[in-house]
Write a protein that holds these residues in place. Structure first.
Motif, PDB file in Angstrom:
ATOM      1  N   LEU B 171     -20.832 -15.467  40.896  1.00  0.00           N
ATOM      2  CA  LEU B 171     -21.816 -16.540  40.741  1.00  0.00           C
ATOM      3  C   LEU B 171     -21.496 -17.333  39.479  1.00  0.00           C
ATOM      4  O   LEU B 171     -21.484 -18.564  39.473  1.00  0.00           O
ATOM      5  N   HIS B 172     -21.213 -16.584  38.433  1.00  0.00           N
ATOM      6  CA  HIS B 172     -20.914 -17.230  37.150  1.00  0.00           C
ATOM      7  C   HIS B 172     -19.642 -18.064  37.244  1.00  0.00           C
ATOM      8  O   HIS B 172     -19.577 -19.184  36.739  1.00  0.00           O
ATOM      9  N   ILE B 173     -18.635 -17.503  37.920  1.00  0.00           N
ATOM     10  CA  ILE B 173     -17.379 -18.240  38.096  1.00  0.00           C
ATOM     11  C   ILE B 173     -17.631 -19.533  38.846  1.00  0.00           C
ATOM     12  O   ILE B 173     -17.170 -20.616  38.459  1.00  0.00           O
ATOM     13  N   THR B 184     -31.198 -21.562  36.227  1.00  0.00           N
ATOM     14  CA  THR B 184     -32.310 -20.675  36.570  1.00  0.00           C
ATOM     15  C   THR B 184     -32.093 -20.067  37.948  1.00  0.00           C
ATOM     16  O   THR B 184     -31.513 -20.699  38.833  1.00  0.00           O
ATOM     17  N   VAL B 185     -32.580 -18.835  38.092  1.00  0.00           N
ATOM     18  CA  VAL B 185     -32.494 -18.187  39.404  1.00  0.00           C
ATOM     19  C   VAL B 185     -33.822 -17.560  39.783  1.00  0.00           C
ATOM     20  O   VAL B 185     -34.668 -17.287  38.934  1.00  0.00           O
ATOM     21  N   ASN B 200     -33.007  -4.959  40.619  1.00  0.00           N
ATOM     22  CA  ASN B 200     -33.046  -4.415  39.256  1.00  0.00           C
ATOM     23  C   ASN B 200     -31.783  -4.756  38.493  1.00  0.00           C
ATOM     24  O   ASN B 200     -31.822  -5.170  37.337  1.00  0.00           O
ATOM     25  N   LEU B 201     -30.651  -4.570  39.169  1.00  0.00           N
ATOM     26  CA  LEU B 201     -29.375  -4.887  38.529  1.00  0.00           C
ATOM     27  C   LEU B 201     -29.287  -6.368  38.196  1.00  0.00           C
ATOM     28  O   LEU B 201     -28.862  -6.757  37.101  1.00  0.00           O
ATOM     29  N   LEU B 206     -28.222 -10.685  34.697  1.00  0.00           N
ATOM     30  CA  LEU B 206     -28.100 -12.151  34.716  1.00  0.00           C
ATOM     31  C   LEU B 206     -28.450 -12.815  33.384  1.00  0.00           C
ATOM     32  O   LEU B 206     -27.738 -13.723  32.958  1.00  0.00           O
ATOM     33  N   PRO B 207     -29.526 -12.388  32.724  1.00  0.00           N
ATOM     34  CA  PRO B 207     -29.859 -13.058  31.456  1.00  0.00           C
ATOM     35  C   PRO B 207     -28.692 -12.993  30.467  1.00  0.00           C
ATOM     36  O   PRO B 207     -28.425 -13.957  29.741  1.00  0.00           O
TER      37      PRO B 207
END
Lengths: 290, 408, 315
Positions: B171-173, B184-185, B200-201, B206-207
């Motif tokens: 996602l970051h890539i 934001t997600v 949970n993961l 993500l932050p």
């Protein structure tokens, strides 16, 4: 989290969702009111009805709403036959036997659907699947708005029928006083079967209104059974107006509860109401205190 | 009277079963020139009940592999011994899965492939461990399955920790490639083991990568209506919506989003129930288009995969991960039996533990099991583009560029 | 007395089973039959003897299961010690449900439905609370030692479930022969008359539900040890409640052996249908459901009722 801009559409969503619940509960409340059967097979029968609507659409291109004149009488016939030849025979008038019989029926229906139609989820596409209706700024899904009016109409029809027709009178008589009705010459077995038939006919209508916004697979009925029971008890067993109002209330409670507590925990609102009604006012909103 | 009848019935049953088991395990190997005894493989899936759809696909995939292996001459190192499927139905319940394992044990299976759902896998691998039956876990993504120190448990595919971490990285890539428009997600997950664990993961990692998790919404199974969740989505306006749920709820969610005109930059699901499903793409093309999913997938450039996909689609089946994960788990097993040269359970366990099988078409590299988990296992990121599902990340396997942000 | 001997001989015979039978399939079948019997016995106490039909026995089962699992997972308590704790927790939930329901005079279908609602409430809570592991559930660590209530072979589990069902049998026998049991069946047969005769109806019913709940919770704790995993659906879902009531209804309500007969008959029916029609998905369960309906149609008083009828006809 409870800003008006979200609360208002949420309540409307709850009302429309509740309308579908009400349609499902209408049949259940009649069946309970007259036959005193807790029909555990109600969810499985709803599933069969949904398949009916699905195949009418998939094979014959019939729009779900146009399928109403097919589904309602069809489900009525199924209900009459089921009560007359299966459940009525099996029950011997004992509650626990009816319970077992309806449980067995659920198993048969669900696995028949699994065997005949496979387990994958089926959906239909209609021209109005994605359209919405603007209600004072809130965008409410069109199929659900139609369901809302459908529930109102169905309730009105049932109320009129029960109050005005001969059969309606007979049903009321049997519901109130079974032995007495028999003594005055009412064919109780026939009334039972007719009532069961009408109850399932309501499910036929419910399926037509539900499928455009939902889906069908062999297990789909399970998600509605408990809610239907809650509504029947809340509204008063045997009361159509109660089922309608109860449906709306539960729909809104589920909706607002979901906003407030999260969709998963929010479900608890429904059952807390269920317990509270049973404890403090078991006859429900419109039931008579016995 | 009743007591004696029960005793008699049990003794008779047990005698019968013991005889059958003896015949099964001793077999007739070693009779020169005769047909080698078949090797029994338990194929255990929930083909009825709640997850019947997936269970049936799993069974189909396993059966397909068994038939192919047999048609190609069986296990060569054992004189062409054929694989014989011992089918079991877990009825979507762990208890039933366990009793099927018992039956398979007495039928003399050399290994078991199954059982799709994590809760059932937990129970069946444990039951199989008591008899040292090698148990290949076909799908079951819960990490606990391979964290109990059971020597008999082997999982070819990835667990949800690996999948979720890969999803976050990719996602970051993807976001970085597009010059980071998304900040934001919103996570929407189903309430049981798979959804909660994944969420949970996501929420914890993500932050750290620079994304603000606006909200994590947990919903029930089944959820009848997503209008409220979508309402919240509208109000929060997340850049990326991350669903982690099963097929039915996924379909309802994306349909409702389309209906309410909610169009985030991407719907990026993790193990999305419908997202990488050909059925979804075929039946609901309007809502499926553009959806991104991090999920089990095959190497799109591998010729065997393409050929198998064609073969499966020719008989009107969908080429889903249930099918090919089971298909390859059976082939992995066959490879182990081939190398072990024996149908004995311990030998197969040893062969699997030391396995470095590369004749598969998953993006995993050669198999290498540590504590039963295949180390190279990873998911791929897919996107529905022009009515087809294409791999978009990582680059080494991509068929197309990811289209992000999505412009409806 | 005859019944008591029968119970002891039966349990003795089953206890000897591991010495003669090594088949895991058979032992597992016996264990699961006894487990279903235990659930049925517990339900039978409240419904068969007490006349209060519960549709939500999962509330007690799940509580026992979670109590045991949570103590082990979060506090490392020895599994054997968890068993009495689980029973107490289950009984407490029974007391809560009973106190509320009976205080407000719920009977018949209303009582049945309220128990159903309680089970659902517990399920939803278990899904949301960290203590129960939420949706992920609780995995009890593998220890494989008798000291930890986990056995390598099946025999250990067989003895434990046998001991629990023996307790169930003795409780049922006691209900048939004690004064309390007489009060309970009086309440079942006619609550108002019983009250008129001076029976403390509320207390009798409450005691019945507490005993029933405690025994069910023991079943829950056993489940956790045998399968080592519990989640909200397994613990509080309708499947458990249905399993608890099927056996006694099929086998004969309010009898000592009814739950066992019913559980055994249903298990055998399940095995038969699966073996005959195993491979086509759904067909075996369809047959199972059809047989249930047939059983109810032709054996309205359950299998136990059939034996009673035959015994009555015998010269």
């Amino acid at each position: 989290m409870l800003e008006l801009s979200i609360l208002f559409p949420s309540i409307l969503n709850g009302l429309t969702t509740g309308a579908v619940y009400a349609l499902i509960a209408l049949g259940l409340t009649l069946i309970y009111g007259v036959l005193h059967i807790i029909n555990f097979a109600h969810g499985a029968v709803l599933m069969i009805a949904l398949y009916g609507v699905f195949f009418l659409n998939a094979k014959l291109g019939l729009d779900p709403y146009a399928a109403l004149p097919v589904m309602v009488p069809g489900m009525f016939a199924l209900g009459y036959a089921l009560q007359r030849f299966v459940i009525g025979r099996a029950s011997h008038g004992k509650d626990e036997n009816i319970l077992l019989a309806t449980l067995g029926l659920t198993l048969v229906l669900e696995n028949f659907a699994l065997y005949a139609w496979r387990s994958d989820t089926r959906t239909i596409e209609t021209p109005y699947t994605f359209s919405t209706v603007d209600v004072a700024g809130a965008m409410i899904s069109t199929p659900k708005v139609v369901a809302f009016f459908g529930a109102l109409a169905a309730t009105a029809i049932l109320l009129a029928f029960i109050a005005r027709s001969d059969l309606g009178r007979a049903i009321r008589a049997v519901a109130r006083e079974r032995q007495g009705a028999k003594l005055v010459g009412i064919d109780v077995e026939h009334v039972f079967a007719m009532s069961f038939g009408i109850g399932l006919a309501c499910l036929g209508a419910a399926a037509c209104f539900l499928l455009p916004a939902y889906y069908v697979n062999p297990q789909v009925g399970n998600g509605f059974v408990l809610i239907a029971f809650t509504i029947v008890v809340l509204g008063g067993m045997g009361s159509f107006a109660g089922a309608l109002l109860g449906g709306f209330i539960i729909g809104v409670v589920e909706s607002v509860g979901g906003l407030w507590l999260g969709e998963s925990l929010g479900q608890i609102g429904i059952f807390v109401i269920f317990i509270a009604i049973l404890l403090f006012r078991p006859q429900g909103i419109f039931g008579a205190r016995t | 009277m009743i007591i004696q009848q029960r005793r008699r019935k049990f003794l008779k049953q047990s005698a019968g079963l013991s005889a059958a088991a003896a015949a099964g395990t001793f077999g007739f190997q070693g009779i020169a020139g005769a047909q080698a005894a078949p090797i029994k493989v338990g194929v255990l899936h929930p083909v009825t009940g709640f997850v019947a759809y997936s269970g049936q696909l799993c069974r189909f995939g396993a059966q397909l592999a068994i038939d192919e292996i047999n048609a190609a001459g069986g296990i060569k190192s054992m004189g062409g011994a054929k694989l014989e499927a011992v089918l079991g139905d877990a009825q979507s319940k762990p208890e039933v899965g366990v009793s099927e394992v018992e039956k398979m044990n007495e039928a003399g299976v050399s290994a078991i492939v199954g059982s799709y759902a994590s809760a059932i896998c937990l129970a069946t691998t444990q039951a199989a461990a008591k008899y040292d039956i090698p148990h290949l876990v076909d799908v079951g993504v819960a990490d606990q399955i391979v964290e109990r120190g059971l020597k008999n448990t082997f999982r070819f595919g990835p667990g949800y920790k690996v999948i979720t971490e890969a999803a976050i990285n990719d996602l970051h890539i993807m976001n970085t490639l597009a010059r980071k428009p998304a900040k934001t997600v919103m996570v929407i997950h189903e309430e049981s083991l798979f959804g909660t664990g994944t969420a949970n993961l996501l929420a914890s990692q993500l932050p750290g990568m620079g994304y603000q998790v606006l909200e994590v919404v947990k919903h029930a199974n089944p959820t009848r209506d997503f209008s409220n969740i979508v309402l919240r989505m509208k109000a929060l306006n997340p850049d990326i919506v991350i669903p982690a749920n099963y097929y039915n709820e996924y379909v309802l969610l994306v349909r409702t989003m389309k209906q309410q005109n909610v169009r985030p930059m991407a719907i990026y699901s993790v193990l999305g129930g419908a997202a990488s499903s050909f059925k979804f793409v075929k039946e609901l093309p309007d809502v499926a288009n553009g959806v991104i999913d991090c999920n089990h997938w095959y190497d799109p450039k591998d010729k065997r995969a393409i050929a198998l996909r064609r073969k499966v689609e020719k008989i009107n089946q969908f080429f889903t991960y249930e099918v090919y994960l089971n298909y390859q788990s059976v082939y992995l097993l066959a490879d182990a039996i081939e190398r072990a040269g024996s149908a004995k359970r311990e030998a197969i366990i040893d062969a699997l533990a030391s396995s470095s099988w590369n004749k598969h078409f998953m993006p995993y590299g050669p198999t290498r099991f540590v504590n039963g988990q295949n180390q190279g296992a990873q998911p791929l990121v897919l996107q529905v583009l022009k009515g087809d599902i294409r791999v978009v990340l990582p680059n080494s396997y991509a068929e197309s560029e990811p289209v992000f942000p999505w412009k409806a | 007395m005859k019944t008591l001997y029968a119970i002891l001989v039966l349990c003795g015979a089953v206890a000897l089973l591991p010495a003669f039978v090594s088949s895991g399939v058979v032992l597992n079948l016996v264990i699961m039959t006894l487990y279903a019997t235990l659930l049925g016995q517990a339900w039978n106490i409240l419904a068969g003897f007490g006349g209060q039909y519960s549709f939500g026995h999962a509330a007690f089962f799940g509580t026992g299961a979670y109590a045991s699992a949570a103590l082990q997972v979060h506090f490392g308590v020895n599994a054997w010690l968890c068993l009495p704790f689980a029973i107490v927790c289950g009984a407490a939930v029974g007391a809560l449900v009973g106190a509320l329901s009976f205080r407000y005079g719920l009977r018949g279908s209303y009582f049945a439905l309220v128990t159903l609602a309680f089970a659902e409430v517990f399920r939803i809570l278990a899904n949301s609370v960290k203590f129960t592991g939420g949706g992920v559930g609780l995995l009890v660590p593998l220890k494989s030692s008798a000291l930890d209530f986990q056995f390598q072979g099946k025999a250990g589990f067989l003895y434990v479930i046998l001991a629990l069902t023996l307790a169930g049998f003795l409780l049922s026998w006691w209900l048939k022969h004690s004064r309390y049991g007489a009060w309970l069946t009086a309440v079942r047969d006619n609550e108002d008359s019983a009250a008129a005769l001076g029976v403390d109806v509320f207390r009798v019913k409450l005691q019945a539900i507490v005993i029933s709940a405690g025994l069910t919770a023991a079943g829950g704790a056993f489940y956790v040890q045998y399968f080592q995993y519990i989640d909200p659906h397994l613990a509080y879902g309708p499947a458990v409640s249905v399993e608890a009531l099927l056996g006694p209804i099929v086998g004969g309500l309010g009898t000592v052996f009814g739950p066992l007969l019913g559980a055994a008959a249903l298990k055998l029916l399940g095995e038969l249908t699966r073996n005959l029609m195993g491979d086509a998905p759904g067909v075996s369960l369809m047959i199972y459901g059809a047989v249930l309906i047939a059983m109810v149609t032709f054996l309205p008083r359950g299998i136990g009722g059939l034996f009673q009828r035959l015994a009555a006809k015998a010269p």
